[in-house]
Scaffold this motif. Structure first.
Motif, PDB file in Angstrom:
ATOM      1  N   GLY A 154      -4.663  68.663 194.595  1.00 22.21           N
ATOM      2  CA  GLY A 154      -3.798  69.490 193.767  1.00 22.21           C
ATOM      3  C   GLY A 154      -2.868  68.627 192.923  1.00 22.21           C
ATOM      4  N   ILE A 155      -2.742  68.965 191.645  1.00 19.58           N
ATOM      5  CA  ILE A 155      -1.875  68.233 190.723  1.00 19.58           C
ATOM      6  C   ILE A 155      -0.907  69.218 190.061  1.00 19.58           C
ATOM      7  CG2 ILE A 155      -1.764  66.866 188.601  1.00 19.58           C
ATOM      8  CD1 ILE A 155      -2.941  65.329 190.937  1.00 19.58           C
ATOM      9  N   LEU A 156       0.370  68.885 190.107  1.00 24.15           N
ATOM     10  CA  LEU A 156       1.420  69.676 189.457  1.00 24.15           C
ATOM     11  C   LEU A 156       1.852  68.935 188.197  1.00 24.15           C
ATOM     12  CD1 LEU A 156       3.491  72.111 189.784  1.00 24.15           C
ATOM     13  CD2 LEU A 156       5.011  70.419 190.848  1.00 24.15           C
ATOM     14  N   TYR A 157       1.875  69.638 187.055  1.00 27.60           N
ATOM     15  CA  TYR A 157       2.267  68.955 185.820  1.00 27.60           C
ATOM     16  C   TYR A 157       2.914  69.898 184.815  1.00 27.60           C
ATOM     17  CZ  TYR A 157      -1.882  70.948 183.502  1.00 27.60           C
ATOM     18  OH  TYR A 157      -2.817  71.803 182.982  1.00 27.60           O
ATOM     19  N   ASN A 158       3.728  69.305 183.941  1.00 22.91           N
ATOM     20  CA  ASN A 158       4.316  70.007 182.802  1.00 22.91           C
ATOM     21  C   ASN A 158       3.414  69.823 181.588  1.00 22.91           C
ATOM     22  OD1 ASN A 158       6.878  70.988 183.806  1.00 22.91           O
ATOM     23  ND2 ASN A 158       7.555  68.864 183.868  1.00 22.91           N
ATOM     24  N   ARG A 159       3.218  70.886 180.836  1.00 22.04           N
ATOM     25  CA  ARG A 159       2.507  70.741 179.558  1.00 22.04           C
ATOM     26  C   ARG A 159       3.515  70.304 178.494  1.00 22.04           C
ATOM     27  NH1 ARG A 159      -0.582  75.852 177.801  1.00 22.04           N
ATOM     28  NH2 ARG A 159       1.528  76.700 177.757  1.00 22.04           N
ATOM     29  N   VAL A 160       3.292  69.131 177.934  1.00 21.24           N
ATOM     30  CA  VAL A 160       4.151  68.584 176.888  1.00 21.24           C
ATOM     31  C   VAL A 160       3.389  68.674 175.573  1.00 21.24           C
ATOM     32  CG1 VAL A 160       5.441  66.566 176.097  1.00 21.24           C
ATOM     33  CG2 VAL A 160       5.209  67.029 178.558  1.00 21.24           C
ATOM     34  N   SER A 161       3.967  69.339 174.578  1.00 23.79           N
ATOM     35  CA  SER A 161       3.237  69.658 173.348  1.00 23.79           C
ATOM     36  C   SER A 161       2.695  68.426 172.640  1.00 23.79           C
ATOM     37  CB  SER A 161       4.133  70.448 172.396  1.00 23.79           C
ATOM     38  OG  SER A 161       5.303  69.711 172.070  1.00 23.79           O
ATOM     39  N   ASP A 162       3.426  67.315 172.671  1.00 25.72           N
ATOM     40  CA  ASP A 162       2.964  66.106 172.002  1.00 25.72           C
ATOM     41  C   ASP A 162       2.458  65.060 173.009  1.00 25.72           C
ATOM     42  OD1 ASP A 162       5.401  65.545 173.112  1.00 25.72           O
ATOM     43  OD2 ASP A 162       6.213  64.474 171.378  1.00 25.72           O
ATOM     44  N   GLY A 163       2.142  65.501 174.217  1.00 23.64           N
ATOM     45  CA  GLY A 163       1.675  64.594 175.259  1.00 23.64           C
ATOM     46  C   GLY A 163       0.262  64.102 175.001  1.00 23.64           C
ATOM     47  N   GLY A 164      -0.074  62.988 175.605  1.00 20.10           N
ATOM     48  CA  GLY A 164      -1.396  62.411 175.402  1.00 20.10           C
ATOM     49  C   GLY A 164      -2.492  63.077 176.213  1.00 20.10           C
ATOM     50  N   LEU A 165      -2.123  63.856 177.231  1.00 20.90           N
ATOM     51  CA  LEU A 165      -3.129  64.445 178.113  1.00 20.90           C
ATOM     52  C   LEU A 165      -2.875  65.923 178.411  1.00 20.90           C
ATOM     53  CD1 LEU A 165      -5.649  63.954 179.916  1.00 20.90           C
ATOM     54  CD2 LEU A 165      -4.084  63.347 181.767  1.00 20.90           C
ATOM     55  N   THR A 166      -1.630  66.299 178.684  1.00 23.29           N
ATOM     56  CA  THR A 166      -1.369  67.640 179.230  1.00 23.29           C
ATOM     57  C   THR A 166      -1.756  68.811 178.319  1.00 23.29           C
ATOM     58  OG1 THR A 166       0.972  67.550 178.533  1.00 23.29           O
ATOM     59  CG2 THR A 166       0.432  66.812 180.774  1.00 23.29           C
ATOM     60  N   PRO A 167      -1.660  68.715 176.962  1.00 23.48           N
ATOM     61  CA  PRO A 167      -2.109  69.862 176.159  1.00 23.48           C
ATOM     62  C   PRO A 167      -3.577  70.192 176.398  1.00 23.48           C
ATOM     63  CG  PRO A 167      -0.738  68.419 174.834  1.00 23.48           C
ATOM     64  CD  PRO A 167      -1.034  67.686 176.120  1.00 23.48           C
ATOM     65  N   ARG A 168      -4.424  69.162 176.477  1.00 23.98           N
ATOM     66  CA  ARG A 168      -5.846  69.397 176.743  1.00 23.98           C
ATOM     67  C   ARG A 168      -6.066  69.755 178.210  1.00 23.98           C
ATOM     68  NH1 ARG A 168      -9.619  64.763 174.521  1.00 23.98           N
ATOM     69  NH2 ARG A 168     -11.167  66.307 175.187  1.00 23.98           N
ATOM     70  N   LEU A 169      -5.296  69.141 179.089  1.00 22.09           N
ATOM     71  CA  LEU A 169      -5.433  69.412 180.519  1.00 22.09           C
ATOM     72  C   LEU A 169      -5.183  70.892 180.808  1.00 22.09           C
ATOM     73  CD1 LEU A 169      -5.966  67.924 183.208  1.00 22.09           C
ATOM     74  CD2 LEU A 169      -3.490  67.630 183.432  1.00 22.09           C
ATOM     75  N   SER A 170      -4.164  71.466 180.152  1.00 20.05           N
ATOM     76  CA  SER A 170      -3.829  72.871 180.410  1.00 20.05           C
ATOM     77  C   SER A 170      -4.898  73.825 179.899  1.00 20.05           C
ATOM     78  CB  SER A 170      -2.483  73.217 179.764  1.00 20.05           C
ATOM     79  OG  SER A 170      -2.552  73.113 178.350  1.00 20.05           O
ATOM     80  N   GLY A 171      -5.786  73.324 179.029  1.00 17.06           N
ATOM     81  CA  GLY A 171      -6.852  74.168 178.505  1.00 17.06           C
ATOM     82  C   GLY A 171      -8.143  74.097 179.294  1.00 17.06           C
ATOM     83  N   LEU A 172      -8.178  73.276 180.322  1.00 17.90           N
ATOM     84  CA  LEU A 172      -9.393  73.151 181.128  1.00 17.90           C
ATOM     85  C   LEU A 172      -9.686  74.440 181.892  1.00 17.90           C
ATOM     86  CD1 LEU A 172      -9.120  69.573 182.669  1.00 17.90           C
ATOM     87  CD2 LEU A 172     -10.617  70.314 180.812  1.00 17.90           C
ATOM     88  N   ARG A 173     -10.941  74.715 182.043  1.00 13.39           N
ATOM     89  CA  ARG A 173     -11.374  75.895 182.786  1.00 13.39           C
ATOM     90  C   ARG A 173     -12.368  75.476 183.863  1.00 13.39           C
ATOM     91  NH1 ARG A 173      -7.521  77.135 180.711  1.00 13.39           N
ATOM     92  NH2 ARG A 173      -7.097  78.801 179.203  1.00 13.39           N
ATOM     93  N   LYS A 174     -12.631  76.388 184.775  1.00 20.12           N
ATOM     94  CA  LYS A 174     -13.559  76.111 185.868  1.00 20.12           C
ATOM     95  C   LYS A 174     -14.886  75.618 185.312  1.00 20.12           C
ATOM     96  CE  LYS A 174     -15.245  78.037 190.216  1.00 20.12           C
ATOM     97  NZ  LYS A 174     -15.203  79.204 191.133  1.00 20.12           N
ATOM     98  N   GLY A 175     -15.367  74.500 185.848  1.00 21.27           N
ATOM     99  CA  GLY A 175     -16.617  73.932 185.397  1.00 21.27           C
ATOM    100  C   GLY A 175     -16.453  72.794 184.412  1.00 21.27           C
ATOM    101  N   ASP A 176     -15.262  72.662 183.801  1.00 21.96           N
ATOM    102  CA  ASP A 176     -15.011  71.543 182.897  1.00 21.96           C
ATOM    103  C   ASP A 176     -14.883  70.242 183.690  1.00 21.96           C
ATOM    104  OD1 ASP A 176     -15.025  73.244 180.762  1.00 21.96           O
ATOM    105  OD2 ASP A 176     -12.853  73.425 180.622  1.00 21.96           O
ATOM    106  N   SER A 177     -15.076  69.125 183.015  1.00 21.67           N
ATOM    107  CA  SER A 177     -15.045  67.817 183.677  1.00 21.67           C
ATOM    108  C   SER A 177     -13.765  67.063 183.360  1.00 21.67           C
ATOM    109  CB  SER A 177     -16.248  66.971 183.244  1.00 21.67           C
ATOM    110  OG  SER A 177     -17.457  67.583 183.652  1.00 21.67           O
ATOM    111  N   LEU A 178     -13.372  66.217 184.284  1.00 18.60           N
ATOM    112  CA  LEU A 178     -12.189  65.378 184.139  1.00 18.60           C
ATOM    113  C   LEU A 178     -12.439  64.102 184.925  1.00 18.60           C
ATOM    114  CD1 LEU A 178      -9.225  65.490 182.983  1.00 18.60           C
ATOM    115  CD2 LEU A 178      -8.522  66.217 185.267  1.00 18.60           C
ATOM    116  N   TYR A 179     -12.086  62.969 184.353  1.00 20.53           N
ATOM    117  CA  TYR A 179     -12.251  61.697 185.056  1.00 20.53           C
ATOM    118  C   TYR A 179     -11.022  61.426 185.917  1.00 20.53           C
ATOM    119  CZ  TYR A 179     -16.409  60.486 182.416  1.00 20.53           C
ATOM    120  OH  TYR A 179     -17.678  60.476 181.901  1.00 20.53           O
ATOM    121  N   THR A 180     -11.281  60.981 187.142  1.00 29.54           N
ATOM    122  CA  THR A 180     -10.180  60.702 188.061  1.00 29.54           C
ATOM    123  C   THR A 180     -10.454  59.416 188.850  1.00 29.54           C
ATOM    124  OG1 THR A 180      -8.945  61.522 189.983  1.00 29.54           O
ATOM    125  CG2 THR A 180     -11.231  62.194 189.813  1.00 29.54           C
TER     126      THR A 180
END
Length: 215
Positions: A56-82
């Motif tokens: 589980g990851i807790l995060y703030n969506r930052v409008s000009d952030g390098g990752l969180t705007p796209r991260l918040s748009g992820l849906r079930k089945g999407d991929s993410l590198y970890t």
């Protein structure tokens, strides 16, 4: 993978363990996340328990952030590198005081969910409004009076009226802490500096203060 917006622009995402990889980790450890190899990498504390079947990851969506705007748009089945879990913000057997603001509460939620909130552990949590006290009900259920929620705006039952720094400066009993007590701080860099200086002024030894900065 699934995620929920638990407060305005604050998300809790549940990541499936990578195929062929054990989900084992030590509460307090981090993950490095990115979209593609070589793209922007950001680091997040694992907020889930070490017996749960996801990270589980807790995060703030930052409008000009390098990752969180796209991260918040992820849906079930999407991929993410970890990455695999890593880091040394790890609990000890000595009495502990956990101190957090904002999404810096994440590693302490992991510790609580993993059974690390022992009888001599205290959690001091600072935020403004009730919606900003992420996992409030769970902390209260498990830690009861050892969970101190400090609000700079609220004046109601269950909350200390005043900033986290005010509570530590005026109402926390340092004299009753055993000598071996360790203080864990997680939050913004300014919070870390301010609270570390406060603890030092109260006689806490430097090596008993363990910090994790959230950017």
């Amino acid at each position: 993978m699934e995620q929920e917006e638990i407060a305005e622009d604050v998300f809790y995402i549940k990541l499936e363990h990578p195929k062929g990889v054990s989900g084992t980790f030590i509460p307090g450890q981090l993950l490095a996340l990115s979209y593609t190899p070589g793209s922007t990498v950001r680091y997040y504390s694992i907020a889930s328990g070490n017996c749960e079947d996801f990270w589980g990851i807790l995060y703030n969506r930052v409008s000009d952030g390098g990752l969180t705007p796209r991260l918040s748009g992820l849906r079930k089945g999407d991929s993410l590198y970890t990455s695999l879990p890593f880091g040394d913000f790890l609990s000890v057997k000595a009495p502990m005081v956990w101190i957090a603001t904002g999404t810096g509460i994440a590693p302490f939620h992991s510790m609580v969910q993993s059974g690390k909130a022992l009888e001599d552990t205290i959690l001091v949590h600072g935020a403004r409004q009730k919606k900003d006290f992420y996992f409030y009900e769970n902390f209260l259920k498990i830690m009861d009076r050892r969970y101190i929620a400090c609000s700079s705006l609220l004046e109601q039952h269950g909350f200390y009226s005043g900033r986290l720094s005010k509570y530590l400066k005026e109402d926390f009993s340092f004299a009753q802490c055993p000598e071996e007590t360790c203080f864990y701080l997680c939050g913004s860099s300014s919070m870390i500096v301010d609270i570390r200086d406060l603890l030092l002024s109260k006689g806490v030894e430097f090596d008993k203060i363990i910090c994790e900065i959230y950017f």
